[in-house]
Every structure is written in C-alpha cells, then in structure tokens.
Design a protein around this motif. Structure first.
Motif, PDB file in Angstrom:
ATOM      1  N   ILE A   4       0.826  -1.205   0.000  1.00  0.00           N
ATOM      2  CA  ILE A   4       0.000   0.000   0.000  1.00  0.00           C
ATOM      3  C   ILE A   4       0.863   1.259   0.000  1.00  0.00           C
ATOM      4  O   ILE A   4       0.480   2.282  -0.590  1.00  0.00           O
ATOM      5  CB  ILE A   4      -0.974  -0.006   1.211  1.00  0.00           C
ATOM      6  N   PHE A   7       1.857   1.958  -3.598  1.00  0.00           N
ATOM      7  CA  PHE A   7       0.749   2.566  -4.317  1.00  0.00           C
ATOM      8  C   PHE A   7       0.547   4.019  -3.898  1.00  0.00           C
ATOM      9  O   PHE A   7       0.281   4.890  -4.723  1.00  0.00           O
ATOM     10  CB  PHE A   7      -0.542   1.777  -4.073  1.00  0.00           C
ATOM     11  N   ASP A 136      -5.324   2.454 -10.917  1.00  0.00           N
ATOM     12  CA  ASP A 136      -4.120   1.625 -10.839  1.00  0.00           C
ATOM     13  C   ASP A 136      -4.134   0.755  -9.584  1.00  0.00           C
ATOM     14  O   ASP A 136      -3.712  -0.410  -9.618  1.00  0.00           O
ATOM     15  CB  ASP A 136      -2.867   2.515 -10.832  1.00  0.00           C
ATOM     16  N   LEU A 137      -4.626   1.297  -8.468  1.00  0.00           N
ATOM     17  CA  LEU A 137      -4.688   0.508  -7.238  1.00  0.00           C
ATOM     18  C   LEU A 137      -5.836  -0.489  -7.275  1.00  0.00           C
ATOM     19  O   LEU A 137      -5.646  -1.682  -7.017  1.00  0.00           O
ATOM     20  CB  LEU A 137      -4.840   1.434  -6.029  1.00  0.00           C
ATOM     21  N   ILE A 141      -4.908  -4.483  -7.517  1.00  0.00           N
ATOM     22  CA  ILE A 141      -5.210  -5.467  -6.477  1.00  0.00           C
ATOM     23  C   ILE A 141      -5.827  -6.715  -7.104  1.00  0.00           C
ATOM     24  O   ILE A 141      -5.456  -7.847  -6.774  1.00  0.00           O
ATOM     25  CB  ILE A 141      -6.157  -4.856  -5.430  1.00  0.00           C
ATOM     26  N   GLY A 161      -9.292   2.031  -4.124  1.00  0.00           N
ATOM     27  CA  GLY A 161      -9.109   3.002  -5.191  1.00  0.00           C
ATOM     28  C   GLY A 161      -9.809   4.307  -4.899  1.00  0.00           C
ATOM     29  O   GLY A 161      -9.281   5.400  -5.184  1.00  0.00           O
ATOM     30  N   MET A 164      -7.886   6.364  -2.338  1.00  0.00           N
ATOM     31  CA  MET A 164      -6.724   6.987  -2.980  1.00  0.00           C
ATOM     32  C   MET A 164      -7.136   8.187  -3.827  1.00  0.00           C
ATOM     33  O   MET A 164      -6.497   9.247  -3.787  1.00  0.00           O
ATOM     34  CB  MET A 164      -5.998   5.966  -3.848  1.00  0.00           C
ATOM     35  N   CYS A 181      -6.329   4.674   3.474  1.00  0.00           N
ATOM     36  CA  CYS A 181      -6.584   3.302   3.028  1.00  0.00           C
ATOM     37  C   CYS A 181      -6.701   2.353   4.216  1.00  0.00           C
ATOM     38  O   CYS A 181      -7.499   1.409   4.192  1.00  0.00           O
ATOM     39  CB  CYS A 181      -5.470   2.846   2.084  1.00  0.00           C
ATOM     40  N   VAL A 251       3.295  -3.849  -8.339  1.00  0.00           N
ATOM     41  CA  VAL A 251       3.890  -2.623  -7.806  1.00  0.00           C
ATOM     42  C   VAL A 251       5.174  -2.261  -8.558  1.00  0.00           C
ATOM     43  O   VAL A 251       5.493  -1.076  -8.716  1.00  0.00           O
ATOM     44  CB  VAL A 251       4.148  -2.733  -6.293  1.00  0.00           C
ATOM     45  N   LEU A 254       4.335  -0.059 -11.629  1.00  0.00           N
ATOM     46  CA  LEU A 254       3.649   1.223 -11.468  1.00  0.00           C
ATOM     47  C   LEU A 254       4.393   2.328 -12.213  1.00  0.00           C
ATOM     48  O   LEU A 254       5.610   2.445 -12.129  1.00  0.00           O
ATOM     49  CB  LEU A 254       3.548   1.581  -9.980  1.00  0.00           C
TER      50      LEU A 254
END
Length: 458
Positions: A4, A7, A136-137, A141, A161, A164, A181, A251, A254
């Motif tokens: 996390i 991210f 993206d998150l 996941i 998401g 974020m 989060c 990750v 990213l």
C-alpha cells in the motif's frame, strides 16, 4: 514495505504531466460512461428510497448531491453511497476483466460527492489524475489476486481506489493516503453471497465502500492514523479477503503499466460474464439469419468463473438483480430483441413466456480453464431444427480493448442513459457534458462538470 505504501507514493507523487495520452483519453471515456450509467441507475430498484435513507443534517459545506435525484443534498458520505449504488445497480458500468473489478463505481461515487461538497474545487487535470491513479490501485489489487472470488472484489478493491482518488483530490501526501486506506480497510466489506442470490445488496456493497472511503479520507485529514500494513500484513487484505496472490509484479510496474486503458466497456446492462454469450449469439444470428423458432438448443462452454457468476437457472419470478446475472435470460432476450437494454429487465419482460421458454433451451457449462479469474474464452453453439450446428468462439468480448466499442457507440450509450434518468438531461446538457469531458484536461474547475451532471442546466 507493505504494497500500500508503494501505491500511495505512486498516487501522491505522479503529476498529471506524466500520464500518457492514451491514459488521459481512456480516463475521460470511462468518466463519461460512468456518469451516464449513474444517471440511468437513478431509475433502478431502491434508488429513490436510498437517497431518502441517506439524508440527514449537516453543514452546507459538507453536503453533496445524488445524480438525477433532485436538488436536495445529502451528507457527502451518504451522497457517495447513493451515487456509487446508482453507477453499479444496472450492471452497466465498465470493468477490468483481468482484475474482475469494476474500477469506477466505488471511486466515482466517492469522487463526485467530494467534488460537490467543495463546489468543484479541483481542476480537470486533477480529476483525471485522481481517477487514473486510483484505478491503478483498484485494478492492480485484482490483477495480483490468484484466488477465486469470495468477497465482492469490485466493492472491496474499489474501496481502496476510492480512498486513494479522494485523498489525492484532498492533497494528501503518501503517508496520509496510507492512513486513509487503512481506515477504509477497517470498514471494508461485501461478500459474494449477494451476487449468488442476485440481491440488490450487491450494488449497495459498492455504495457502502464509497461511503467508507469518504469517511476514511475525512478521518485522515483530521490526523487519525489508520493501520499501515493493510495489503500484505498478517491480517491484511490479501490474507483475509483474497488468498493466493502475487503483488510484486504489479507494484514494480507502477508508472509503466497503466490500468485504465485495459478497462472494458459494458455494452449491455447485465453481468459482464453474460456479454460473451450475448455477443456470440448475436453474431451468429446476424450472419446466418435464423429465426428464434428454428432454435432447438444453445450450448455455452465457459470458464468456471463465468459459469459460477451467470450459470444460475432462469426462473419465472426473477428479481431484476437475479435476471441481470442470469446467462440463460440474457441470451434469450438478446436473440428475441436483437440486443440487450434496460427495457429487457422491466417487469413485463422478466415475466414474458417466450423469453422464459427460450431461456430454458440454453445450457451453460464450465470448461477446464484453470484460471480462477478468467471470463474468456467462451464458445457458444446454436443447434437448429434443420440439423445445423453453428458455433462461435470468442477470446476478446465486445467492449474489451481488443474488441472495443466504437466512439460513436460509446456516445450513443451515454446519450441513451442520460435521457432515461429519473431526472433526464436535456439534449443541450448532454451535448455540453460530452464536449466538456472531451476537453476536461483544459478545464480550470470541475464546477461546470458538476452543474451539468447534476442537471442544473435542465
């Protein structure tokens, strides 16, 4: 370091200028699509009732509106719940197939509420970046999971998401995003039982996590720390909600792999797992011109996840949520009407004898696909009274980036949905909203977008 944190750094530190053009285009496309789906969701079951239930008192500055539900604002967390529910309640919102995540429903529900409570205090570039990075998150996941669905991943991964995206709009640094989060995770829920039963709580689980994301960001802004190791900790998301997973490649990619351009449109208001079957039978019907009366049976061989999601038996007393997730009903309706739309899930259509009889001739069987998250390939065979057997195998389902809806079809879907809302948008408002989203990266404020989406110009 828990994933996390990686991210969070990505979301907090990536400037709009780093987003490639195809990512910006895809984000604008699915923003408009999701607004339209949320508008038509205002006529879905319990939409009006939930708006009333989520009302309450609060400072005017903290209030926000619900799409197509009138001008009375709600507390922002309640508006987030209702908007997210409306975006998902007709099973019409976009999906990342590899992740098995609807990445916009929870997120946009929460983002709309936050933007509205601030009067649109964000630029178009800020909105695009928040959505793109939040996806993206949410999708990342799902891509990392190697386990079958137990919890409703669109709601749970979508909650991360959303936290974020709202946190990015609130100007959070990476540490505050992790706190948000962590607090969102501490409230997280939504299992596959509602999906199995075709319950309206399925879409409400999306709403719960949108509401929780707004609350989590407000708590982080107040300096309340959340749990830190919420993805990979001993009692983190992957261990409790998913199971087998591999987050490292996600990750590590990213900033190089962007998930929004991988998202698929949903051309039909039914579970995405029905779309391959509908697409295949419509193709066969167009090419061979057979009549419904000529069909003796339809056989669909699909991945185990697809069979699990939409292999439920057709019934004479189906609730709309059950019918949207019934592959037999979707196939029969498509062959009878030449498509599949909102009207095919009205009460009269659900009770129509010809649909139910034809649906009974459809069999859906799981194949040997070993991927627990695969929705394709699928093979559909139509057997006719004259002895012919017509088959079609699809690997890229209509709406997938490898088999996309055209831009014109995307706009037609939006126009149809906006006009069918409980409070329909005018033709002028629809045209203006399309033009504004198309030029969103050049807009200094999102206030005009909100005004159009919430029908101020109607």
């Amino acid at each position: 370091m828990d994933g996390i944190a990686r991210f969070a750094a990505h979301v907090a530190d990536t400037p709009f200028e780093a987003l490639p053009p195809d990512l910006v285009t895809a984000t604008k496309t699915f923003l408009l699509d999701s607004l339209g789906v949320g508008l038509v969701g205002s006529i879905g079951p319990y939409a009006a009732e939930l708006t009333v239930l989520n009302g309450g008192t609060g400072a005017a500055a903290g209030m926000a509106r619900v799409l197509a539900q009138g001008e009375t604002p709600l507390p922002a967390s309640g508006a987030a719940f209702c908007n997210a529910y409306q975006i998902h309640n007709s099973e019409f919102d976009c999906v990342h197939e590899g992740a098995v995540v609807h990445p916009m429903a929870v997120m946009l529900g929460a983002v709309l509420a936050h933007l509205d409570r601030t009067g649109g205090a964000a630029s178009g570039q800020e909105l695009i970046a928040a959505i793109a990075l939040g996806v993206d998150l949410a999708a990342g996941i799902g891509v990392a999971s190697k386990a079958p669905l137990r919890f409703f991943r669109p709601a749970t991964a979508g909650g991360f998401g959303a936290a974020m995206a709202v946190g990015r709009l609130m100007g959070f640094d990476a540490a505050m995003l992790v706190d948000a989060c962590g607090t969102a995770y501490s409230q997280m829920g939504g299992t596959m039982q509602a999906h199995t039963e075709g319950s309206p709580l399925l879409a409400m689980q999306v709403g719960f996590n949108a509401r929780n994301a707004v609350t989590a960001c407000d708590m982080a802004a107040a300096g309340i720390a959340g749990p830190q190791n919420v993805l990979e900790g001993p009692f983190g998301y992957f261990n409790l909600f998913e199971g087998e997973h591999d987050l490292a490649p996600v990750v590590e990619s990213l900033g190089e792999v962007w998930r929004m351009p991988e998202v698929a449109h949903k051309p039909f208001p039914s579970g995405r797992a029905t779309h391959g079957l509908v697409d295949a039978v419509l193709q066969l019907q167009r090419e061979h011109g057979f009549a419904v009366a000529d069909i003796t049976s339809v056989q669909a061989d699909v991945p185990p996840l697809t069979q699990r999601l939409i292999g439920r038996p057709v019934k004479a007393d189906m609730a709309v949520g059950y019918a949207r997730l019934c592959g037999q009903y979707a196939v029969a309706s498509a062959m009878l009407t030449g498509g599949l739309g909102i009207a095919d899930f009205a009460s009269a259509a659900l009770a129509a004898r010809d649909r139910l009889e034809l649906a009974g001739r459809v069999t859906i069987t799981a194949d040997a696909n070993p991927d627990p998250n695969a929705l394709s390939p699928i093979t559909v065979s139509v057997r006719l009274a004259d002895g012919r057997e017509l088959a079609r195998t699809l690997t890229a389902i209509y709406g997938n980036p490898a088999n996309p809806m055209t831009h014109e079809a995307h706009l037609a879907k939006f126009r149809t949905n906006a006009k069918a809302a409980a409070k329909p948008l005018s033709d002028g408002a629809i045209a203006a909203l399309i033009a504004l989203v198309d030029d969103l990266e050049h807009q200094p404020s999102t206030a005009p977008l909100l005004a159009l989406a919430f029908g101020e110009s109607a």
